[in-house]
Design a protein around this motif. Sequence first.
Motif, PDB file in Angstrom:
ATOM      1  N   GLN A 255      10.082  -7.256   0.291  1.00  0.00           N
ATOM      2  CA  GLN A 255      10.423  -8.418   1.116  1.00  0.00           C
ATOM      3  C   GLN A 255      11.933  -8.626   1.155  1.00  0.00           C
ATOM      4  OE1 GLN A 255       8.603 -12.001  -0.308  1.00  0.00           O
ATOM      5  NE2 GLN A 255       9.805 -13.345   1.014  1.00  0.00           N
ATOM      6  N   GLY A 256      12.438  -9.013   2.319  1.00  0.00           N
ATOM      7  CA  GLY A 256      13.848  -9.343   2.438  1.00  0.00           C
ATOM      8  C   GLY A 256      14.139 -10.714   1.850  1.00  0.00           C
ATOM      9  N   LEU A 323       5.958  -7.354  -2.259  1.00  0.00           N
ATOM     10  CA  LEU A 323       5.945  -5.897  -2.228  1.00  0.00           C
ATOM     11  C   LEU A 323       4.651  -5.373  -1.636  1.00  0.00           C
ATOM     12  CD1 LEU A 323       5.073  -4.436  -5.751  1.00  0.00           C
ATOM     13  CD2 LEU A 323       4.632  -6.815  -5.086  1.00  0.00           C
ATOM     14  N   ALA A 324       4.698  -4.134  -1.195  1.00  0.00           N
ATOM     15  CA  ALA A 324       3.513  -3.393  -0.773  1.00  0.00           C
ATOM     16  C   ALA A 324       3.894  -1.925  -0.644  1.00  0.00           C
ATOM     17  CB  ALA A 324       2.952  -3.911   0.553  1.00  0.00           C
ATOM     18  N   ARG A 325       2.914  -1.073  -0.798  1.00  0.00           N
ATOM     19  CA  ARG A 325       3.104   0.353  -0.528  1.00  0.00           C
ATOM     20  C   ARG A 325       2.212   0.728   0.647  1.00  0.00           C
ATOM     21  NH1 ARG A 325       0.308   2.970  -4.446  1.00  0.00           N
ATOM     22  NH2 ARG A 325      -1.232   3.594  -2.876  1.00  0.00           N
ATOM     23  N   VAL A 326       2.796   1.411   1.618  1.00  0.00           N
ATOM     24  CA  VAL A 326       2.067   1.794   2.823  1.00  0.00           C
ATOM     25  C   VAL A 326       1.879   3.307   2.810  1.00  0.00           C
ATOM     26  CG1 VAL A 326       2.092   1.813   5.340  1.00  0.00           C
ATOM     27  CG2 VAL A 326       2.977  -0.174   4.097  1.00  0.00           C
ATOM     28  N   GLU A 340      -3.579   3.240   4.682  1.00  0.00           N
ATOM     29  CA  GLU A 340      -3.850   1.923   4.111  1.00  0.00           C
ATOM     30  C   GLU A 340      -2.582   1.313   3.541  1.00  0.00           C
ATOM     31  OE1 GLU A 340      -6.801   3.197   1.190  1.00  0.00           O
ATOM     32  OE2 GLU A 340      -5.370   2.695  -0.405  1.00  0.00           O
ATOM     33  N   ILE A 341      -2.678   0.047   3.178  1.00  0.00           N
ATOM     34  CA  ILE A 341      -1.588  -0.666   2.523  1.00  0.00           C
ATOM     35  C   ILE A 341      -2.105  -1.173   1.190  1.00  0.00           C
ATOM     36  CG2 ILE A 341      -2.140  -2.861   3.621  1.00  0.00           C
ATOM     37  CD1 ILE A 341       0.876  -3.427   3.812  1.00  0.00           C
ATOM     38  N   ASN A 342      -1.262  -1.157   0.182  1.00  0.00           N
ATOM     39  CA  ASN A 342      -1.649  -1.585  -1.160  1.00  0.00           C
ATOM     40  C   ASN A 342      -0.720  -2.724  -1.559  1.00  0.00           C
ATOM     41  OD1 ASN A 342      -2.044  -1.716  -4.041  1.00  0.00           O
ATOM     42  ND2 ASN A 342      -2.939   0.321  -3.939  1.00  0.00           N
ATOM     43  N   THR A 343      -1.280  -3.931  -1.750  1.00  0.00           N
ATOM     44  CA  THR A 343      -0.446  -5.097  -2.027  1.00  0.00           C
ATOM     45  C   THR A 343      -0.046  -5.222  -3.493  1.00  0.00           C
ATOM     46  OG1 THR A 343      -2.402  -6.508  -2.267  1.00  0.00           O
ATOM     47  CG2 THR A 343      -1.371  -6.393  -0.080  1.00  0.00           C
ATOM     48  N   MET A 344      -0.684  -4.485  -4.386  1.00  0.00           N
ATOM     49  CA  MET A 344      -0.206  -4.379  -5.761  1.00  0.00           C
ATOM     50  C   MET A 344      -0.329  -2.914  -6.171  1.00  0.00           C
ATOM     51  SD  MET A 344       1.293  -5.328  -8.392  1.00  0.00           S
ATOM     52  CE  MET A 344       1.619  -7.014  -7.920  1.00  0.00           C
TER      53      MET A 344
END
Length: 383
Positions: A255-256, A323-326, A340-344
Amino acid sequence: MDSQPRTQTDVDPVPRSGRIRVAVVFGGRSEEHAISCATAASVLRTLDRTRYDGVGIMTWCPSAWVLVPDDPDALEIRDGRLPQVEDTGRAVIVPLGGVETVWRAVGPDGLEDLGEVDVVFPLLHGPFGEDGTIQGLLELADIRYVGCGVLASAAMMDKHIMKVVFASAGLPVGPYVVIPDVQWRRDRAAALDAAKALSFPVFVKPARAGSSVGVFKVDRPEDLEVAIDKARDHDPKVLVEQGIVGREIECGVLQGRGTDAPRVSECGEIEVVSGHEFYDFEAKYLDEDSVRITAPAQIDDEVRARVQEIARTAFEVAGCEGLARVDCFVTDRGEVLLNEINTMPGFTPFSMYPQAWAASGLSYPELVDELVALALERPLGLR
């Protein structure tokens, strides 16, 4: 209620020591309990104790949240052994907001005050933690925390809802079939026919799980029913995804600050080099030599820019915070598909998310510090 984002200088006062109090919450009720413990070990070892004070260490046992010893070594995966946190008998009482802000524990010696907490770092993976449940509890209690809020956590945990959201925003997702519990019990044959219409191989996976728990690669239609039944042992809602031939490229999003746009990391690549058909649970956590993680990934600039664009857009479309990993697939034709996206995401120094940021110039300790700062900056209530 706050109407403007707070900055790190005007958040609620920190303890008299001047250090920030962080409660690390990990463990959890899901099948990813052990992975959460390993993640917590890395964060606890990294927290700079000259900056952070009174670090509360809590986990979710079947009976309660409990206070556990500050012992990162006991939480690591060692020699193929998965850690398991035991009930210490010191149950944690989370304050419910308002005038009550002090955390307490109840143990053999009675009630003990743990003091106030400035921010919670929830390192839970999977259902009953990563899926908006703990986020909702913390929101109700007016407690700041690291990571995505209730809606983004819940929607992105459910791979079916996630794909619906992303497809509606025009993001490229691969072909799939969702099999809800009631459909499987009502008309198994129809569900199988729908899944068999996909091109094989397919991947059968629980809709609301992570760490590749309960994921099966199916090469033949006749093996599909057994795989679905096995996936249902982990979640009654199952997804069948058409296999994508291509490279697995991942990108971290952070996140900014304030109104700044989300920041994207260098891309990383995961390659299974031996012993496993795909990046399953054992390859991820128990057989490190079978996997090669490369960051930055060796891809051309156009593909890199496309993956980063998709990652940033997915983060914003989902309403993610922190945060997230895409994760994307890049085909031989250069087409980029959002997986997919992973929020943790996995958060040890050897996981893709921290490695991608390290390749971008942000070290693991700096990443932890930035996530805590972002949580402290975020206002309470609706935002």
